[in-house]
Design a protein around this motif. Structure first.
Motif, PDB file in Angstrom:
ATOM      1  N   ASN A  24     -22.881  12.310  13.976  1.00 18.39           N
ATOM      2  CA  ASN A  24     -23.961  12.175  14.864  1.00 18.39           C
ATOM      3  C   ASN A  24     -25.392  11.650  14.494  1.00 18.39           C
ATOM      4  N   LEU A  25     -25.232  10.373  14.028  1.00 22.00           N
ATOM      5  CA  LEU A  25     -26.438   9.510  13.345  1.00 22.00           C
ATOM      6  C   LEU A  25     -26.866   8.557  14.260  1.00 22.00           C
ATOM      7  N   VAL A  26     -28.281   8.345  14.170  1.00 21.78           N
ATOM      8  CA  VAL A  26     -28.742   7.388  15.114  1.00 21.78           C
ATOM      9  C   VAL A  26     -28.376   5.932  14.086  1.00 21.78           C
ATOM     10  N   ASN A  27     -27.600   4.988  14.972  1.00 22.91           N
ATOM     11  CA  ASN A  27     -27.224   3.825  14.222  1.00 22.91           C
ATOM     12  C   ASN A  27     -28.116   2.772  14.300  1.00 22.91           C
ATOM     13  N   VAL A  28     -28.683   2.185  13.376  1.00 21.63           N
ATOM     14  CA  VAL A  28     -29.733   1.139  13.495  1.00 21.63           C
ATOM     15  C   VAL A  28     -29.064  -0.167  12.660  1.00 21.63           C
ATOM     16  N   SER A  29     -29.040  -1.249  13.357  1.00 21.52           N
ATOM     17  CA  SER A  29     -28.317  -2.297  12.741  1.00 21.52           C
ATOM     18  C   SER A  29     -29.347  -3.291  12.508  1.00 21.52           C
ATOM     19  N   PHE A  30     -29.205  -4.094  11.341  1.00 21.89           N
ATOM     20  CA  PHE A  30     -30.114  -5.013  10.695  1.00 21.89           C
ATOM     21  C   PHE A  30     -29.236  -6.395  10.859  1.00 21.89           C
ATOM     22  N   TRP A  31     -30.023  -7.279  11.563  1.00 13.91           N
ATOM     23  CA  TRP A  31     -29.330  -8.680  11.607  1.00 13.91           C
ATOM     24  C   TRP A  31     -30.407  -9.487  10.851  1.00 13.91           C
ATOM     25  N   THR A  32     -29.698 -10.155   9.752  1.00 10.52           N
ATOM     26  CA  THR A  32     -30.619 -10.587   8.749  1.00 10.52           C
ATOM     27  C   THR A  32     -31.057 -12.190   9.243  1.00 10.52           C
ATOM     28  N   LEU A  80     -48.185 -11.479   9.295  1.00 14.31           N
ATOM     29  CA  LEU A  80     -47.963 -10.704   8.420  1.00 14.31           C
ATOM     30  C   LEU A  80     -49.327  -9.986   7.788  1.00 14.31           C
ATOM     31  N   GLU A  81     -50.452 -10.421   8.416  1.00 17.83           N
ATOM     32  CA  GLU A  81     -51.758  -9.594   8.031  1.00 17.83           C
ATOM     33  C   GLU A  81     -51.509  -7.944   8.144  1.00 17.83           C
ATOM     34  N   ILE A  82     -52.243  -7.427   7.493  1.00 19.21           N
ATOM     35  CA  ILE A  82     -52.125  -5.832   7.492  1.00 19.21           C
ATOM     36  C   ILE A  82     -52.871  -5.536   8.910  1.00 19.21           C
ATOM     37  N   ASP A  83     -51.789  -4.709   9.552  1.00 19.01           N
ATOM     38  CA  ASP A  83     -52.051  -4.448  11.174  1.00 19.01           C
ATOM     39  C   ASP A  83     -52.038  -5.507  11.851  1.00 19.01           C
ATOM     40  N   GLY A  84     -51.143  -6.513  11.484  1.00 16.87           N
ATOM     41  CA  GLY A  84     -50.724  -7.648  12.474  1.00 16.87           C
ATOM     42  C   GLY A  84     -49.768  -7.381  13.213  1.00 16.87           C
ATOM     43  N   SER A  85     -49.170  -8.490  13.852  1.00 15.12           N
ATOM     44  CA  SER A  85     -47.873  -7.945  14.728  1.00 15.12           C
ATOM     45  C   SER A  85     -46.819  -7.587  14.276  1.00 15.12           C
ATOM     46  N   LEU A  86     -46.531  -7.979  13.041  1.00 12.58           N
ATOM     47  CA  LEU A  86     -45.230  -7.394  12.188  1.00 12.58           C
ATOM     48  C   LEU A  86     -45.377  -5.979  11.975  1.00 12.58           C
ATOM     49  N   ASP A  87     -46.619  -5.376  11.686  1.00 11.79           N
ATOM     50  CA  ASP A  87     -46.897  -3.732  11.394  1.00 11.79           C
ATOM     51  C   ASP A  87     -46.926  -3.209  12.691  1.00 11.79           C
ATOM     52  N   ARG A  88     -47.427  -3.973  13.691  1.00 15.81           N
ATOM     53  CA  ARG A  88     -47.455  -3.132  15.117  1.00 15.81           C
ATOM     54  C   ARG A  88     -45.898  -2.918  15.670  1.00 15.81           C
ATOM     55  N   THR A  89     -45.117  -3.946  15.289  1.00 16.25           N
ATOM     56  CA  THR A  89     -43.631  -4.115  15.882  1.00 16.25           C
ATOM     57  C   THR A  89     -42.971  -2.882  14.938  1.00 16.25           C
ATOM     58  N   PHE A  90     -43.357  -3.013  13.698  1.00 18.32           N
ATOM     59  CA  PHE A  90     -42.474  -1.967  12.789  1.00 18.32           C
ATOM     60  C   PHE A  90     -42.941  -0.512  13.159  1.00 18.32           C
ATOM     61  N   ASP A  91     -44.160  -0.269  13.492  1.00 18.65           N
ATOM     62  CA  ASP A  91     -44.593   0.914  13.871  1.00 18.65           C
ATOM     63  C   ASP A  91     -44.108   1.502  15.334  1.00 18.65           C
ATOM     64  N   GLN A  92     -43.951   0.620  16.074  1.00 17.88           N
ATOM     65  CA  GLN A  92     -42.957   0.871  17.328  1.00 17.88           C
ATOM     66  C   GLN A  92     -41.617   1.384  17.158  1.00 17.88           C
ATOM     67  N   PHE A  93     -41.094   0.511  16.282  1.00 16.15           N
ATOM     68  CA  PHE A  93     -39.581   0.835  15.896  1.00 16.15           C
ATOM     69  C   PHE A  93     -39.581   2.223  15.177  1.00 16.15           C
ATOM     70  N   MET A  94     -40.560   2.522  14.475  1.00 15.19           N
ATOM     71  CA  MET A  94     -40.429   4.100  13.767  1.00 15.19           C
ATOM     72  C   MET A  94     -40.697   5.014  14.923  1.00 15.19           C
ATOM     73  N   GLU A  95     -41.538   4.529  15.758  1.00 14.31           N
ATOM     74  CA  GLU A  95     -41.869   5.661  16.780  1.00 14.31           C
ATOM     75  C   GLU A  95     -40.531   5.719  17.718  1.00 14.31           C
ATOM     76  N   ASP A  96     -39.684   4.683  18.050  1.00 16.53           N
ATOM     77  CA  ASP A  96     -38.466   4.722  18.749  1.00 16.53           C
ATOM     78  C   ASP A  96     -37.217   5.202  17.858  1.00 16.53           C
ATOM     79  N   LEU A  97     -37.296   5.305  16.718  1.00 17.25           N
ATOM     80  CA  LEU A  97     -36.364   5.734  15.902  1.00 17.25           C
ATOM     81  C   LEU A  97     -36.526   7.383  15.764  1.00 17.25           C
ATOM     82  N   LYS A  98     -37.858   7.707  15.691  1.00 15.16           N
ATOM     83  CA  LYS A  98     -38.070   9.098  15.642  1.00 15.16           C
ATOM     84  C   LYS A  98     -37.548   9.838  17.243  1.00 15.16           C
TER      85      LYS A  98
END
Ligand code: UDP
Length: 466
Positions: free
Chosen positions: A129-137, A439-457
């Motif tokens: 019963n785990l959330v399944n996250v797949s990483f395509w490299t 890649l700037e701090i608070d740039g689009s990568l950070d924002r996408t990652f935060d969105q991912f974290m929210e959706d994961l939670k």
């Protein structure tokens, strides 16, 4: 987190682990025992890629797991057999590992993060019963093509014949791509190889993943990523290894000892040296090496060439032409492995003759170094297409069927000097700037990652309710 046991997959996985841990997640990073064994010979008995990052405060635990084969089995030489075991025996070992981990620390909420190349995660995620996250490299392009395997089949493009010149123009979000440029595992003729079977199963399995991460940037492949989002939640979180917020952590990702090229490079003029490397994994033939060696000599340019152990598709250890070492005196440096990022970012390096592995492509972009492309297998021909036609910071090494030393020499000379070369360098610099912005701090990568974290939670909360 379980990556594929190859350098090109391990690198992005390690930085993803750092990123997750920097967000407060407790990560258990699992290497296969065979990978750990390579680290032992490099790092000594305490081999743990994350020991320094842990001292810096990140909660990353390190574990190893057998792939079902004895350590002395030569996995590079017997690739097909290795993959057979990975598909057949490894899932039960992962199952046992996950079960034991969850029993020993029952207070955590767990999720599973695995390499998209593995076909077994849905079964394990569902059992526990785990959330399944797949990483395509790799690129979104090379994900989208096999993700639509059924469309390729319907249109007679699986398997793609090597001489097929047809355009594949029906994959959502993917610009028309010639059949000759698709990945090698889609080009099988005759009996499907184990890689083709594994990829078909894996790209089928990923359709039940809860969330999919990609080691690419939205800015590089916007249409493809947006089309993929129509089916499942996809997040472009690459390339994390250049992320400024992770720079303070030290990790050991390289599986081999690195030769230092700095002294040799320091007296070379800016942009004068060609760096040559075919990554960590693909094999080539003695004839190819011979033609390249003579092409490099004829070109007269200075070069650093990575010739790693086991690079040939046969047992022969005598890789370079006789007397090559004497002939290149002062002009060339041959090393078994190096810190590629350190070489590419050296001002003396003006070009990268590459097999177009995805990490190498990203690293070249990040360093603003144009590429001269010689793809060998897997996703590399598709990456070459992107480098040359879409991002325009590279050229093809040889246009004919086989390599020719005179053509190689001419291409290399033109590539490293003159107006054309300047143009490529400018395109590479533009990509570097675009990457820096993402890649700037608070740039689009950070924002996408935060969105991912929210959706994961949210997904994890929903699971724990049942
Ligand atoms: N690499 C390295 N030293 C070398 C050659 C390669 O550190 O001498 C690294 C390179 O920086 C890259 C990885 O190995 O991160 C190779 O990954 P890539 O996706 O380019 O190719 P693959 O090995 O998967 O074919």
């Amino acid at each position: 987190m379980i990556s594929l046991p190859h350098q090109g997959h391990i690198n992005p996985f390690i930085y993803l682990a750092l990123k997750l841990a920097s967000k407060g997640i407790s990560v258990t990073f699992v290497h296969l025992e065979s990978v750990h064994h390579k680290l032992l010979s490099k790092l000594g008995p305490q081999a743990d890629p994350f020991s320094l990052a842990r001292h810096s405060g990140l909660d990353i635990r390190y574990a190893t797991i057998s792939d079902g084969l004895p350590l002395e089995f030569d996995r590079d030489l017997h690739f097909e057999e290795h993959w057979g075991v990975i598909l057949r025996d490894f899932p039960a070992l992962v199952d046992e590992f996950v079960g034991e981990m969850m029993r020993s620390e029952p207070d955590f909420d767990y999720f599973l993060m695995t390499d998209t190349f593995y076909p077994w995660p849905p079964a394990i995620a569902s059992k526990y019963n785990l959330v399944n996250v797949s990483f395509w490299t790799q690129t979104a392009l090379t994900f989208a093509l096999p993700y639509h395997w059924h469309l390729l089949e319907q249109n007679g493009h699986f398997p793609c014949k090597d001489d097929m010149e047809e355009e594949i123009d029906y994959i959502p979000g993917v610009e028309p791509i010639n059949a000759k440029d698709v990945m090698s595992y889609l080009k099988e003729s005759g009996q499907a190889s184990i890689v083709t079977k594994a990829m078909a199963a894996a790209l089928d399995a990923v359709k039940s993943a809860d969330l999919i991460l990609h080691n690419t940037m939205l800015e590089l492949e916007p249409e493809t990523l947006s089309a993929l989002n129509e089916y499942q939640p996809n997040y472009a979180v690459g390339p994390l290894n250049f992320s400024k917020s992770l720079h303070s952590y030290t990790v050991s990702n390289s599986l081999r000892s690195e030769a230092d090229c700095t002294d040799w490079l320091q007296y070379k003029p800016p942009n004068s040296v060609l760096y040559v490397s075919f990554g960590s994994f693909v094999h080539t033939t003695k004839q190819v090496i011979e033609e390249l060696a003579h092409g490099l000599l004829l070109s007269g340019v200075d070069f650093v060439w990575v010739i790693r152990t086991g690079m040939l598709s046969c047992d022969d250890t005598d890789v370079l032409p006789e007397g090559f070492g004497d002939m290149i005196e002062g002009k060339g440096l041959v090393v078994p492995w190096c810190n590629q990022m350190s070489v590419l970012s050296n001002t003396a390096v003006g070009g990268f003759l590459s097999h177009c592995g995805w990490n190498s492509t990203l690293e070249s972009m990040w360093c603003g170094v144009p590429m001269i492309c010689y793809p060998i297998a897997y996703d590399q021909t598709a990456n070459r297409k992107l480098v040359i036609e879409k991002w325009k910071f590279g050229v093809n090494l040889c246009d004919g069927e086989s390599l020719d030393r005179v053509e190689i020499a001419e291409k290399i000379k033109g590539f490293l000097s003159g107006a054309y070369s300047e143009n490529l360098r400018q395109e590479a610099s533009k990509l570097k700037e675009a990457m820096e912005k993402v890649l700037e701090i608070d740039g689009s990568l950070d924002r996408t990652f935060d969105q991912f974290m929210e959706d994961l939670k949210a997904k994890m909360d929903a699971k724990t309710k049942f």
